[in-house]
Design a protein around this motif. Structure first.
Motif, short mmCIF file in Angstrom:
data_model
loop_
_atom_site.label_atom_id
_atom_site.label_comp_id
_atom_site.label_asym_id
_atom_site.label_seq_id
_atom_site.Cartn_x
_atom_site.Cartn_y
_atom_site.Cartn_z
N TYR B 241 0.81 -1.22 0.00
CA TYR B 241 0.00 0.00 0.00
C TYR B 241 0.85 1.27 0.00
N ASP B 242 2.14 1.13 0.33
CA ASP B 242 3.01 2.31 0.32
C ASP B 242 3.07 2.93 -1.07
N TRP B 243 2.94 2.05 -2.01
CA TRP B 243 2.98 2.51 -3.40
C TRP B 243 1.84 3.50 -3.66
N ARG B 245 0.26 5.19 -1.35
CA ARG B 245 0.52 6.33 -0.48
C ARG B 245 1.44 7.34 -1.19
N GLU B 246 2.52 6.81 -1.77
CA GLU B 246 3.46 7.69 -2.46
C GLU B 246 2.80 8.34 -3.66
#
Lengths: 440, 252
Positions: B241-243, B245-246
């Protein structure tokens, strides 16, 4: 106009002499002396006020002072059709009391079952009972038990011989039917279950004329000999307008099993004192109660389980649903005496409050004097679980139906333990309409 | 079938949903994915009518009617079903009696006669096979003492019996072992048809190996930030999910 406690007390103590004299020809010396002792105990105690710890949450005396009209005719009689008030299809050996007087009794009792009118016993019979009658009664400590002991005018001796199973239940109906003023009734039972015998006893209390107040003061003593089994049910389901005090004292000997269930669904004020003394080894006592009260009704269950001998088991569960401005009281005492090692004693009291004005006072009291025992108790008072309601609604049930289903489930946990199918179904049906129509 | 327009909702003054837009048509399967706290379960709860949430803005139309205006039971009768993330244990309430009451409430709403006992039992038997649920489980109180897997299977079983138009499965895969997952997925796939739709709310891509979605949406901080096809779920699984977020930070 209401009267004072002193006036009410004086009224009873004042009546006692002439009452006791009046019975002279009909009663034994033992009974006469017993009544004398009891009125003494009563005069000393007086009616309990709320400063009395045992009656702190139950203003019984206040209710009596408000409703008793001493100049009203005491026992106004009608010949009602009692029959329509019997529990349908519940067959058994019946005793029907109307306003404290025996109105009907079944003939043809089976072998081993003896039922006598307690107030009509002769000297020989009374002498035989001297180790039993009033030996369990708490008349020294409870004013109502004392009042009953002094004044009881009717009641039954139920004697079950040894080594016998009484198949059909013994059913005692207590009907009140006041036509004017307040009637009050003092009834007393002595129940003796002989060694290795089994029986079922049902006591049904109903006020047939709820517009009129009734004060029903009943006391029972129950003796369970060795290896006996007693199923004992008390129902107080149509008691609107009733003030009831029920003092029941039960003594259990070795290996006796007691299954006692009290169900209350209405009553101006009802106080049940249920005291079980476990005077034997390997006894089992299952003590259950269900109370569903609404309006301004008030139900108070005081129970005591006194473990005096080792190796016995008691399990107590009382559940209540309190609606409107009604009040519930539960006090459960468990004593484990020094000799009662290896006792297992459990107690639980669970309550649901359905309105902001409903209240519940619950007090478990455990006194344990032995060191090798298993005891536990728990009390909860809460509301219907909103998550459960939402879950049921999310499947299509409307809110009232969902709540009804939850309340019914809460209540029937106890009713499912009743081993008399006709009685179980009758009680389930009588609570179901009410629970499915609860507003809140 | 379902049109969510700019839906905003909060709980205890804290805004969770910050403007959701979503359209679901009959016959479709949508997956809503997102990290913890993104609002997935809130969305499911708001659609089912849990009253702890306040809807401050937006609208939801279900089969042409205003969903938010309906009580939870009316939503159910209109054909909405929520499979709970944590099914509630209800001691003393028999699973079968409860389900019969539910079936008949829904039938009543549709103007159908109440189902008789025999037909109902036949229906139950048939649907039991579908989710491989045991008779003994149904004779017990509702979810009372059920294992996590049994509860989830019971949800799908209820769904099979009630035959909703739109089913929302809230984290149905969480706490399921691989066998139970397969059974649940099989149940959902068998019930799929051109007239109903399914929304799968999940954290992991795992369930989507078994139930192939037509659309995948990523919920992040109360908004749907990305929509795509099943490949999006795989991409999420791979990149985390960081992807998102970024990505979100770059675009905002």
């Amino acid at each position: 106009m209401s009267i004072t406690e002193r006036e009410l007390r004086d009224y009873f103590t004042g009546r006692f002499e002439s009452f006791n004299q009046g019975l002279n020809g009909n009663q034994s010396l033992e009974i006469k002396e017993l009544r004398q002792k009891a009125i003494g105990a009563f005069a000393k105690q007086g009616f309990p006020l709320t400063k009395n710890e045992e009656y702190k949450y139950t203003p019984l005396t206040k209710a009596l002072l408000k409703s008793l009209k001493l100049d009203a005719p005491v026992n106004s009689e009608t010949i009602p059709t009692c029959k329509q008030h019997l529990i349908p299809e519940l067959e058994g050996h019946m005793l029907v009391y109307l306003n404290g007087k025996l109105a009907y009794r079944s003939e043809d009792l089976p072998e081993g079952l003896e039922i006598e009118q307690l107030d009509r016993l002769d000297q020989t019979q009374i002498s035989e009972l001297k180790n039993h009658l009033a030996t369990l009664s708490n008349y020294q400590s409870d004013a109502f038990a004392a009042l009953n002991t002094a004044f009881f005018q009717s009641g039954s001796l139920i004697k079950i011989a040894a080594n016998i199973t009484i198949d059909k239940p013994i059913i005692i109906y207590h009907f009140s039917d006041g036509q004017s003023g307040t009637i009050y009734t003092q009834t007393r039972h002595l129940i003796m279950v002989g060694k290795n015998s089994r029986a079922t006893l049902v006591e049904v209390n109903k006020n047939l004329n709820p517009e009129h107040q009734t004060f029903y003061n009943v006391a029972s003593e129950v003796f369970l000999e060795e290896d006996t089994q007693l199923h004992y049910y008390k129902t107080q389901t149509e008691c609107s307008g009733s003030i009831i005090v029920d003092n029941t004292n039960i003594n259990q000997k070795d290996r006796s099993h007691l299954y006692c269930t009290t169900v209350t669904t209405s009553g101006t004020i009802i106080r049940n004192n249920l005291n079980v003394t476990i005077n034997g080894e390997y006894c089992e006592s299952y003590i259950n109660g269900l109370y569903l009260v609404n309006g301004k009704d008030h139900i108070d269950n005081h129970t005591t389980v006194d473990h005096r001998i080792a190796n016995s088991y008691s399990n107590e569960l009382y559940k209540g649903i309190i609606d409107d401005a009604a009040t519930g009281v539960f006090n459960g005492k468990i004593f484990v005496q020094p000799d009662a090692q290896k006792t297992n004693a459990f107690q639980s009291n669970k309550n649901l409050l359905l309105s902001d004005k409903a209240s519940m006072n619950t007090k478990p009291q455990l006194e344990i004097w032995a060191d090798d025992v298993k005891c536990s108790h728990g009390a909860t008072t809460g509301q219907i679980d909103g998550e459960q309601v939402f879950y049921l609604r999310s499947r299509g049930l409307d809110e009232q139906q969902a709540k009804g289903l939850l309340l019914y489930a809460f209540a029937t946990e106890l009713l499912d333990r009743i081993s008399l199918p006709v009685l179980k179904d009758y009680l389930k049906e009588s609570i179901s309409d009410r629970l499915y129509s609860c507003e809140s | 079938m379902l049109i969510i327009d700019n839906l905003k909702a909060s709980i205890e003054e804290k805004q969770i949903l910050k403007g959701i837009n979503l359209q679901i048509k009959a016959g479709e399967v949508h997956a809503i994915m997102g990290p913890n706290g993104s609002g997935k379960s809130t969305l499911a709860s708001v659609l089912a009518g849990r009253d702890s949430y306040d809807v401050s803005d937006g609208s939801v139309s279900f089969l042409g009617k205003d969903l938010l205006d309906m009580t939870p039971e009316l939503r159910a009768r209109e054909g909405l079903f929520l499979a709970f993330q944590y099914p509630i244990e209800i001691p003393g309430v028999s699973s079968t009696n409860f389900l019969k009451a539910a079936v008949n409430k829904i039938r009543e709403h549709r103007g159908q006669d109440a189902m008789d006992a025999v037909t109902f039992l036949k229906l139950i038997k048939e649907k039991m096979k579908l989710v491989e649920i045991d008779q003994s489980l149904l004779s017990r109180s509702l979810n009372d003492g059920f294992s996590g897997g049994e509860k989830k299977r019971n949800e799908i079983f209820q769904m099979a019996v009630l035959e909703p138009r739109l089913a929302i499965l809230d984290e149905t895969d969480s706490g399921l072992d691989i066998d139970a997952l397969r059974i649940v997925a099989n149940g959902v796939n068998t019930l799929r048809n051109k007239d109903n739709a399914t929304v799968i709310v999940t954290h992991y891509q795992r369930l989507l190996d078994y139930i192939i979605p037509d659309f995948v949406h990523v919920l992040y901080d109360g908004k749907i930030v990305k929509s795509g096809t099943k490949e999006l779920a795989l991409e999420l699984e791979e990149k985390g999910y960081d992807w998102i977020r970024e990505d979100e930070q770059v675009t905002s």
